[in-house]
Design a protein around this motif. Structure first.
Motif: not given
Length: 129
Positions: A54-63
Motif C-alpha cells: 500500500l505505501p508503494v501504491y500511494f507513493i506512485a499516486g503521489w509521484v
C-alpha cells in the motif's frame, strides 16, 4: 519555455477512469491489460503482502503525473500501437520498417507500370483525348 507535448510512452495516473488514485487504471492503459484484471491483481498483492504494498501504491499516486487531456481522444488502434511501442520498441520499429518497404515496393510497381510502354494504357489515354 517551449511547449512539450505529452509523451505517449510514459506512465500516467488515469484519474478519470480510476477508482481511488487512478494507478490501476493507469497501469491498465500503459500495459494494455484489462483494468479489472489489474485491480484484482492489486487486491491480491495487498493481501499477499499483508498490506506492505500500500505505501508503494500511494507513493506512485503521489509521484505519477495525471494523464493529459490531449491523450484522452485516442482510438483503439492508436492506443494499441503505443502499447506495442512500450512493450518492444525494437520490434515495433522493425514492423514499421517492413511496412514501409512493402509500400515502397508497391509504389515502385505502380511507377514501373505507368512509365513502361504499355500499349493498352496508351490506347486508353488516346481514347480519353
Amino acid at each position: 519555455m517551449a511547449y512539450q507535448p505529452p509523451s505517449r510512452t510514459r506512465f500516467y495516473r488515469d484519474k478519470r477512469n480510476g477508482k481511488i488514485m487512478g494507478i490501476c487504471a493507469g497501469l491498465a492503459d500503459y500495459t494494455g491489460f484489462d483494468v479489472t484484471l489489474v485491480r484484482i491483481t492489486m487486491i491480491a498483492a495487498v493481501f499477499l503482502s499483508s498490506g506492505s504494498i500500500l505505501p508503494v501504491y500511494f507513493i506512485a499516486g503521489w509521484v505519477a503525473p495525471d494523464r493529459p487531456r490531449e491523450l484522452e481522444g485516442t482510438d483503439t488502434e492508436t492506443r494499441e500501437f503505443w502499447q506495442s511501442v512500450r512493450r518492444s520498441p525494437t520490434r515495433t520499429a522493425r514492423d514499421i520498417r517492413l511496412r514501409l518497404k512493402d509500400i515502397d515496393r508497391r509504389l515502385g510497381d505502380v511507377e514501373s507500370y505507368v512509365t513502361t510502354e504499355n500499349r493498352s494504357l496508351a490506347r486508353e489515354i488516346e481514347q480519353l483525348r
